[in-house]
Design a protein around this motif. Structure first.
Motif, PDB file in Angstrom:
ATOM      1  N   ILE A  39     -19.060  -3.165  -9.415  1.00  0.00           N
ATOM      2  CA  ILE A  39     -18.313  -4.048 -10.305  1.00  0.00           C
ATOM      3  C   ILE A  39     -18.000  -5.360  -9.587  1.00  0.00           C
ATOM      4  O   ILE A  39     -17.503  -5.352  -8.456  1.00  0.00           O
ATOM      5  N   LYS A  40     -18.269  -6.458 -10.233  1.00  0.00           N
ATOM      6  CA  LYS A  40     -17.907  -7.767  -9.683  1.00  0.00           C
ATOM      7  C   LYS A  40     -16.429  -8.010  -9.953  1.00  0.00           C
ATOM      8  O   LYS A  40     -16.022  -8.155 -11.104  1.00  0.00           O
ATOM      9  N   PRO A  41     -15.595  -8.027  -8.913  1.00  0.00           N
ATOM     10  CA  PRO A  41     -14.148  -8.168  -9.140  1.00  0.00           C
ATOM     11  C   PRO A  41     -13.786  -9.617  -9.494  1.00  0.00           C
ATOM     12  O   PRO A  41     -14.555 -10.545  -9.218  1.00  0.00           O
ATOM     13  N   PRO A  42     -12.623  -9.824 -10.090  1.00  0.00           N
ATOM     14  CA  PRO A  42     -12.168 -11.179 -10.373  1.00  0.00           C
ATOM     15  C   PRO A  42     -12.113 -12.023  -9.091  1.00  0.00           C
ATOM     16  O   PRO A  42     -11.694 -11.540  -8.042  1.00  0.00           O
ATOM     17  N   LYS A  43     -12.589 -13.232  -9.169  1.00  0.00           N
ATOM     18  CA  LYS A  43     -12.608 -14.183  -8.045  1.00  0.00           C
ATOM     19  C   LYS A  43     -13.556 -13.757  -6.920  1.00  0.00           C
ATOM     20  O   LYS A  43     -13.689 -14.477  -5.933  1.00  0.00           O
ATOM     21  N   ARG A  65     -22.043  -6.702 -12.956  1.00  0.00           N
ATOM     22  CA  ARG A  65     -21.226  -6.971 -14.140  1.00  0.00           C
ATOM     23  C   ARG A  65     -19.742  -6.908 -13.798  1.00  0.00           C
ATOM     24  O   ARG A  65     -19.337  -6.203 -12.877  1.00  0.00           O
ATOM     25  N   THR A  66     -18.934  -7.621 -14.554  1.00  0.00           N
ATOM     26  CA  THR A  66     -17.486  -7.530 -14.405  1.00  0.00           C
ATOM     27  C   THR A  66     -16.984  -6.309 -15.166  1.00  0.00           C
ATOM     28  O   THR A  66     -17.707  -5.709 -15.976  1.00  0.00           O
ATOM     29  N   PHE A  67     -15.733  -5.931 -14.925  1.00  0.00           N
ATOM     30  CA  PHE A  67     -15.203  -4.700 -15.514  1.00  0.00           C
ATOM     31  C   PHE A  67     -15.245  -4.728 -17.038  1.00  0.00           C
ATOM     32  O   PHE A  67     -15.588  -3.711 -17.676  1.00  0.00           O
ATOM     33  N   ASP A  68     -14.893  -5.847 -17.660  1.00  0.00           N
ATOM     34  CA  ASP A  68     -14.872  -5.899 -19.117  1.00  0.00           C
ATOM     35  C   ASP A  68     -16.255  -5.643 -19.713  1.00  0.00           C
ATOM     36  O   ASP A  68     -16.371  -5.054 -20.806  1.00  0.00           O
ATOM     37  N   GLU A  69     -17.311  -6.033 -19.007  1.00  0.00           N
ATOM     38  CA  GLU A  69     -18.666  -5.760 -19.484  1.00  0.00           C
ATOM     39  C   GLU A  69     -19.002  -4.272 -19.350  1.00  0.00           C
ATOM     40  O   GLU A  69     -19.607  -3.677 -20.246  1.00  0.00           O
ATOM     41  N   ILE A  70     -18.608  -3.672 -18.244  1.00  0.00           N
ATOM     42  CA  ILE A  70     -18.861  -2.250 -18.030  1.00  0.00           C
ATOM     43  C   ILE A  70     -18.038  -1.401 -18.988  1.00  0.00           C
ATOM     44  O   ILE A  70     -18.489  -0.349 -19.459  1.00  0.00           O
TER      45      ILE A  70
END
Length: 316
Positions: A39-43, A65-70
């Motif tokens: 997961i790509k974390p914020p920032k 992908r970021t969490f909202d996408e997953i």
């Protein structure tokens, strides 16, 4: 599904910084499916102390992908019909809820349980530390790569299944109903922890090394691994650490069940020595704490002096 075992790893102090997620699906007391996500974390900020635990770096995560996408892929797994299980579940559920809140996503209604009290019943009175590693070793469960989210989730699932076998229960739901000491919580009611450790407000009383009040450092967990080498040990810090903030280091230590002291004494187990300012400690580079520790060591004191690298190795 009978239950889903999961595990999160995080990138930094913010619990919304999930960087990996492992999920293991159990049906009919058999593992039937697994999922693993980077997961790509914020920032995209991965702190060194966290990377040293799980091995993930910003380079590993930048294209993920970021969490909202997953979440679009997995949100259907979190329903009232399926019990979610994690080892030290408060942490993992706090990560999940922090991520949902960060991305303004709807909070689902489901129930979760922690594999610590689940496995405690399966111990049949044996005293074993609460850590996942200690518990799975006792039950003879394989843990291939500790702090890999999928590996930890699989070990958690296997351990729960082993407990069902030991107690001769047909399902985890009946197991939890049998033993009132195993709480099942509502995720919607969770008041999540939002940071891994509490940052300390400090005043720069010296130009190089700000002080940290020992009284400000309190454990952020109620569960300790009694087999950890720092459990119930007395530690003192001196100097500046280069790879981790002093307050963060102290927080990590007390979360292992250790006690931080402000001064060296005959009861000190470890003195952690960082970089010293010669203008403060003198040309020999020894602080008063280190001098006192060396004097005590000549008297066969149990105290041990640790450089930063040795301290980090002992911590992990």
């Amino acid at each position: 599904m009978d239950f889903i075992a999961l595990d999160f790893e995080i990138a930094n102090n913010d619990l919304s910084s999930a960087c990996s997620l492992g999920m293991v699906f159990v049906d009919g007391n058999q593992k039937v499916k697994e999922k693993y996500f980077l997961i790509k974390p914020p920032k995209l900020k991965v702190e060194k102390s966290f990377s040293q635990v799980h091995g993930l770096t910003e380079e590993d995560l930048k294209e993920e992908r970021t969490f909202d996408e997953i979440w679009e892929e997995i949100r259907g797994c979190f329903t009232k019909d399926t019990l979610i299980v994690a080892h030290n579940a408060f942490f993992d559920m706090s990560v999940l809820k922090s991520c949902l809140l960060h991305y303004s996503l709807e909070v689902p209604e489901f129930f979760y349980a922690c594999s610590i009290p689940i496995s405690t019943r399966g111990l049949n009175g044996f005293k074993v530390g609460n850590s996942l590693k200690a518990r799975v070793e006792h039950f003879g469960v394989t843990l291939d790569h500790h702090h890999n989210a999928l590996s930890d989730a699989k070990a958690c699932a296997d351990m729960v299944l082993k407990c069902l076998e030991i107690k001769q229960r047909k399902s985890l739901q009946s197991y939890c109903k049998t033993y009132s000491s195993i709480p099942v919580h509502s995720f919607a009611d969770l008041n999540p922890q939002t940071t891994f450790y509490t940052r300390i407000k400090r005043k720069n009383v010296r130009k190089s090394f700000p002080t940290v009040s020992v009284s400000d450092i309190t454990p952020s967990t109620k569960e300790f691994d009694e087999n950890h080498p720092l459990f119930e040990k007395n530690l003192v810090f001196t100097g500046e650490l280069s790879t981790v903030d002093r307050a963060e280091a102290m927080q990590l230590v007390v979360d292992k069940g250790a006690v931080i002291k402000s001064g060296v004494s005959g009861k000190t187990d470890y003195l952690v020595v960082g970089k010293q300012d010669p203008s403060v400690v003198g040309p020999d580079g020894l602080s008063s704490k280190e001098r006192k520790a060396k004097e005590l060591m000549k008297k066969e004191s149990k105290i041990r002096i640790l450089k930063e690298k040795e301290f980090l190795q002992l911590l992990s």
